[in-house]
Design an enzyme around this catalytic site. Structure first.
Site, short mmCIF file in Angstrom:
data_model
loop_
_atom_site.label_atom_id
_atom_site.label_comp_id
_atom_site.label_asym_id
_atom_site.label_seq_id
_atom_site.Cartn_x
_atom_site.Cartn_y
_atom_site.Cartn_z
N LYS A 11 0.82 -1.21 0.00
CA LYS A 11 0.00 0.00 0.00
C LYS A 11 0.86 1.27 0.00
CE LYS A 11 -3.99 -2.20 2.24
NZ LYS A 11 -4.97 -2.12 3.36
N TYR A 51 -12.36 -2.21 -3.84
CA TYR A 51 -12.89 -2.30 -2.47
C TYR A 51 -14.42 -2.23 -2.45
CZ TYR A 51 -8.35 -2.18 -0.11
OH TYR A 51 -7.11 -2.50 0.38
N ASN A 114 -2.06 0.29 6.69
CA ASN A 114 -1.51 -0.93 7.27
C ASN A 114 -0.66 -1.74 6.29
OD1 ASN A 114 -3.57 -1.88 5.72
ND2 ASN A 114 -4.73 -2.83 7.37
N HIS A 117 -2.26 -5.41 1.53
CA HIS A 117 -3.55 -6.09 1.32
C HIS A 117 -3.27 -7.54 0.98
CE1 HIS A 117 -7.51 -7.13 -0.30
NE2 HIS A 117 -6.83 -7.80 -1.22
N GLU A 128 -9.62 -11.03 -7.52
CA GLU A 128 -8.69 -9.90 -7.33
C GLU A 128 -7.49 -10.00 -8.27
OE1 GLU A 128 -9.85 -9.08 -2.64
OE2 GLU A 128 -7.81 -9.70 -3.13
P1 ADP Z 1 -7.94 -6.70 5.78
O1 ADP Z 1 -7.12 -5.79 4.88
O2 ADP Z 1 -7.15 -7.17 6.97
O3 ADP Z 1 -8.58 -7.85 5.02
P2 ADP Z 1 -10.57 -5.46 5.81
O4 ADP Z 1 -10.86 -6.23 4.56
O5 ADP Z 1 -11.56 -5.56 6.93
O6 ADP Z 1 -9.13 -5.81 6.39
O7 ADP Z 1 -10.46 -3.90 5.45
C1 ADP Z 1 -9.83 -3.48 4.25
C2 ADP Z 1 -8.92 -2.32 4.56
O8 ADP Z 1 -9.71 -1.21 5.02
C3 ADP Z 1 -7.92 -2.55 5.72
O9 ADP Z 1 -6.77 -3.25 5.32
C4 ADP Z 1 -7.62 -1.13 6.12
O10 ADP Z 1 -6.71 -0.50 5.21
C5 ADP Z 1 -9.00 -0.47 5.98
N1 ADP Z 1 -9.76 -0.52 7.25
C6 ADP Z 1 -10.33 -1.62 7.81
N2 ADP Z 1 -10.95 -1.31 8.96
C7 ADP Z 1 -10.77 0.03 9.14
C8 ADP Z 1 -11.16 0.97 10.13
N3 ADP Z 1 -11.88 0.59 11.20
N4 ADP Z 1 -10.79 2.26 9.99
C9 ADP Z 1 -10.07 2.66 8.91
N5 ADP Z 1 -9.67 1.83 7.92
C10 ADP Z 1 -10.00 0.53 8.03
MG MG Z 2 -9.98 -7.77 3.49
#
Ligand code: ADP
Ligand code: MG
Length: 140
Positions: A11, A51, A114, A117, A128
């Site tokens: 990212k 997304y 974070n 992905h 994807e």
């Molecule tokens: P992951 O990437 O671990 O699969 P999710 O699919 O739930 O997590 O969410 C997609 C992305 O959205 C996350 O990697 C993060 O960048 C963002 N995200 C998820 N939850 C939050 C939150 N509570 N606040 C802000 N951004 C979030």
């Molecule tokens: Mg996810």
């Protein structure tokens, strides 16, 4: 156990801090093979399309802004149980909850920024991967 493919994205928070190589080393160290990779700047439409499943979530708009804020590296990873293995080396979504030695523990700035992905199922991985790569761009 089967050889699988999964989609990974490094990212913008990570490309900005020059962490592409470090993250790739962690992926390869976990036994995942990078069989396709390209660096690009997502358009808003691409980020929203990718997304789509999160469109109703409160963080969707900010997430799409973040994902278009700088370059990303999209990649296909291949290996034994690649989907689960990648999720394991990534660590929990929130770096505060991520286990020691995971990419998000070592690299992530926040729950949004974070660093990586990873597909969450083999069905989503197939979708994807097709979102970013033609089959001939993947060299196993
Ligand atoms: P992951 O990437 O671990 O699969 P999710 O699919 O739930 O997590 O969410 C997609 C992305 O959205 C996350 O990697 C993060 O960048 C963002 N995200 C998820 N939850 C939050 C939150 N509570 N606040 C802000 N951004 C979030
Ligand atoms: Mg996810």
């Amino acid at each position: 156990m089967a050889i699988e493919r999964t989609l990974s994205i490094i990212k913008p928070d990570a490309t900005r801090r020059n962490l592409t190589g470090k993250i790739n080393a962690m992926l390869e160290g976990a036994g995942l093979r990078i069989v396709a990779q390209k660096r690009l700047r997502l358009t808003r439409a691409q980020a929203e399309g990718f997304y789509d499943v999160h469109a109703e979530r409160p963080f969707f708009n900010d997430l799409c802004t973040f994902m278009t804020s700088g370059p990303v590296v999209v990649q296909v990873l291949e290996g034994e149980s690649a989907v689960a293995k990648n999720r394991e080396v990534m660590g929990a979504t929130n770096p505060a909850d991520a286990a020691e030695g995971t990419i998000r523990k070592e690299c992530a700035e926040s729950i949004e920024a974070n660093s990586v992905h990873g597909s969450d199922s083999s069905e989503n991985a197939a979708k994807e991967i097709a979102f970013f790569f033609a089959e001939e761009e993947i060299v196993g």
